[in-house]
Design a protein around this motif. Sequence first.
Motif, PDB file in Angstrom:
ATOM      1  N   PHE A  88      56.667  32.089 -10.611  1.00  0.00           N
ATOM      2  CA  PHE A  88      56.032  31.437  -9.556  1.00  0.00           C
ATOM      3  C   PHE A  88      55.119  31.973  -8.688  1.00  0.00           C
ATOM      4  O   PHE A  88      53.447  32.181  -9.069  1.00  0.00           O
ATOM      5  CB  PHE A  88      57.341  31.060  -8.472  1.00  0.00           C
ATOM      6  N   ASN A  89      54.869  33.500  -8.525  1.00  0.00           N
ATOM      7  CA  ASN A  89      54.401  34.186  -7.379  1.00  0.00           C
ATOM      8  C   ASN A  89      53.141  35.067  -8.715  1.00  0.00           C
ATOM      9  O   ASN A  89      52.103  35.014  -8.468  1.00  0.00           O
ATOM     10  CB  ASN A  89      55.072  35.972  -7.522  1.00  0.00           C
ATOM     11  N   GLN A  90      53.777  34.598  -9.953  1.00  0.00           N
ATOM     12  CA  GLN A  90      52.290  35.388 -11.637  1.00  0.00           C
ATOM     13  C   GLN A  90      52.107  33.718 -11.861  1.00  0.00           C
ATOM     14  O   GLN A  90      50.685  35.116 -12.278  1.00  0.00           O
ATOM     15  CB  GLN A  90      53.661  35.782 -12.064  1.00  0.00           C
ATOM     16  N   MET A  95      50.990  30.482 -27.731  1.00  0.00           N
ATOM     17  CA  MET A  95      50.250  31.930 -28.283  1.00  0.00           C
ATOM     18  C   MET A  95      49.367  32.739 -27.392  1.00  0.00           C
ATOM     19  O   MET A  95      48.681  33.772 -28.122  1.00  0.00           O
ATOM     20  CB  MET A  95      50.125  32.225 -30.197  1.00  0.00           C
ATOM     21  N   GLN A  96      48.338  32.095 -26.763  1.00  0.00           N
ATOM     22  CA  GLN A  96      47.135  32.332 -26.263  1.00  0.00           C
ATOM     23  C   GLN A  96      47.326  31.981 -24.513  1.00  0.00           C
ATOM     24  O   GLN A  96      47.766  31.028 -24.885  1.00  0.00           O
ATOM     25  CB  GLN A  96      46.388  31.833 -26.984  1.00  0.00           C
ATOM     26  N   GLY A  97      46.938  33.325 -24.083  1.00  0.00           N
ATOM     27  CA  GLY A  97      46.587  32.482 -22.944  1.00  0.00           C
ATOM     28  C   GLY A  97      47.752  32.840 -21.844  1.00  0.00           C
ATOM     29  O   GLY A  97      48.974  33.207 -22.789  1.00  0.00           O
ATOM     30  N   ARG A  98      47.630  32.272 -20.301  1.00  0.00           N
ATOM     31  CA  ARG A  98      49.209  31.999 -19.605  1.00  0.00           C
ATOM     32  C   ARG A  98      49.350  31.108 -19.458  1.00  0.00           C
ATOM     33  O   ARG A  98      48.774  29.979 -19.202  1.00  0.00           O
ATOM     34  CB  ARG A  98      48.792  32.463 -17.849  1.00  0.00           C
ATOM     35  N   ASP A 107      46.890  27.918 -15.471  1.00  0.00           N
ATOM     36  CA  ASP A 107      47.872  27.916 -16.357  1.00  0.00           C
ATOM     37  C   ASP A 107      48.593  26.859 -17.454  1.00  0.00           C
ATOM     38  O   ASP A 107      48.953  25.763 -16.802  1.00  0.00           O
ATOM     39  CB  ASP A 107      49.074  28.969 -15.580  1.00  0.00           C
ATOM     40  N   LYS A 108      48.295  27.479 -18.744  1.00  0.00           N
ATOM     41  CA  LYS A 108      48.930  26.285 -19.694  1.00  0.00           C
ATOM     42  C   LYS A 108      50.513  26.104 -19.123  1.00  0.00           C
ATOM     43  O   LYS A 108      51.565  27.328 -19.340  1.00  0.00           O
ATOM     44  CB  LYS A 108      48.808  26.253 -20.678  1.00  0.00           C
ATOM     45  N   ILE A 133      57.141  37.418 -21.262  1.00  0.00           N
ATOM     46  CA  ILE A 133      57.736  38.163 -20.360  1.00  0.00           C
ATOM     47  C   ILE A 133      58.829  37.915 -19.444  1.00  0.00           C
ATOM     48  O   ILE A 133      59.500  38.294 -19.275  1.00  0.00           O
ATOM     49  CB  ILE A 133      56.282  37.838 -18.851  1.00  0.00           C
ATOM     50  N   SER A 134      59.226  35.904 -19.372  1.00  0.00           N
ATOM     51  CA  SER A 134      60.820  35.794 -19.043  1.00  0.00           C
ATOM     52  C   SER A 134      61.011  35.032 -19.210  1.00  0.00           C
ATOM     53  O   SER A 134      60.194  33.853 -19.743  1.00  0.00           O
ATOM     54  CB  SER A 134      60.477  35.844 -17.426  1.00  0.00           C
ATOM     55  N   THR A 135      62.269  34.679 -19.812  1.00  0.00           N
ATOM     56  CA  THR A 135      63.210  33.364 -20.100  1.00  0.00           C
ATOM     57  C   THR A 135      63.993  33.308 -19.261  1.00  0.00           C
ATOM     58  O   THR A 135      64.799  33.657 -18.313  1.00  0.00           O
ATOM     59  CB  THR A 135      63.710  33.421 -21.513  1.00  0.00           C
TER      60      THR A 135
END
Length: 296
Positions: free
Chosen positions: A283-285, A180-183, A290-291, A203-205
């Motif tokens: 992948f581009n984002q 729930m926190q961060g990327r 990142d966690k 953002i995406s699944t």
Amino acid sequence: MHRHTHRQRVIVRGLGVATAVALAATACGPQKAGPADAAPPAPSVSAAGSTPETSAPASPSPDAKPGDASPSPSASASKSPSATPTVKAIMANGDENDQVRELQARLRQLGLMNVAPTGFYGSKTTGAVRTFQSKHGLSAHGSVDDATWKKIQGASKKPSEAELRPPTTIEADAPDPRCMQGRVLCISKESRTLAWMIDGKVISTMDVRFGSENTPTREGVFKVDRKEKEWTSTLYHTAMPYSMFFSGGQAVHYSADFAARGYNGASHGCVNVRDKGKLAAVFNQAQVGDKVVVYW
């Protein structure tokens, strides 16, 4: 728990640290489902009790020790087999097969499950079965015995192929609190989904596939330690496009085998994705650091 095979242990002992790490980093690749991937046998279910949330051996371990207080010989002799009646479980927590997939499709028809069938009997399936059993005057132990299965079959219709394997993406699980926190690449083993999340927002699944019982995907909290748009496993010689490595040789990556065969196969520990377009966008984002959260 991560388990090294004998061959892996020999490799690590015989190579320097840098070489061993390099090999581990390219260890993923698809494998066919077989006897080694079979789910553990279902435990016996007490007709009046409940089963644990995870599967357990049907008989005690040879290393099990008796308790501090043992029954007297006379007490043991007076007990009859009928004193502890058991009901054979047809399906139970931890099972994974096509019959479980049919069960889930039927429970979805009855409004007791809101996720697409995966074929894995986890906590959501256990809870749905308990609810059904309670509503129909059955012992609510959460496993499917013969009486429960007949009731479920009578209350639902035989699922179509579209119901068993929906053409759309599997509905994502509720995010783990650690997502729930961060990327975060938030990966649910039970729903077999990956959710790309930023500050608690999905953002995406996408659908994902994991390693087999002998080469399991590790669970826990990790970080993306490197990204490789084009990569090939040096051990299995299979392409691993859009790899995001998070735990040694384990990575999230696109799998042509998963796209072609679906859940009839498994990886050697990686998180396989079958939607190349969706993964390419993530992948581009995603960034190194990142966690990554892998959970049941």
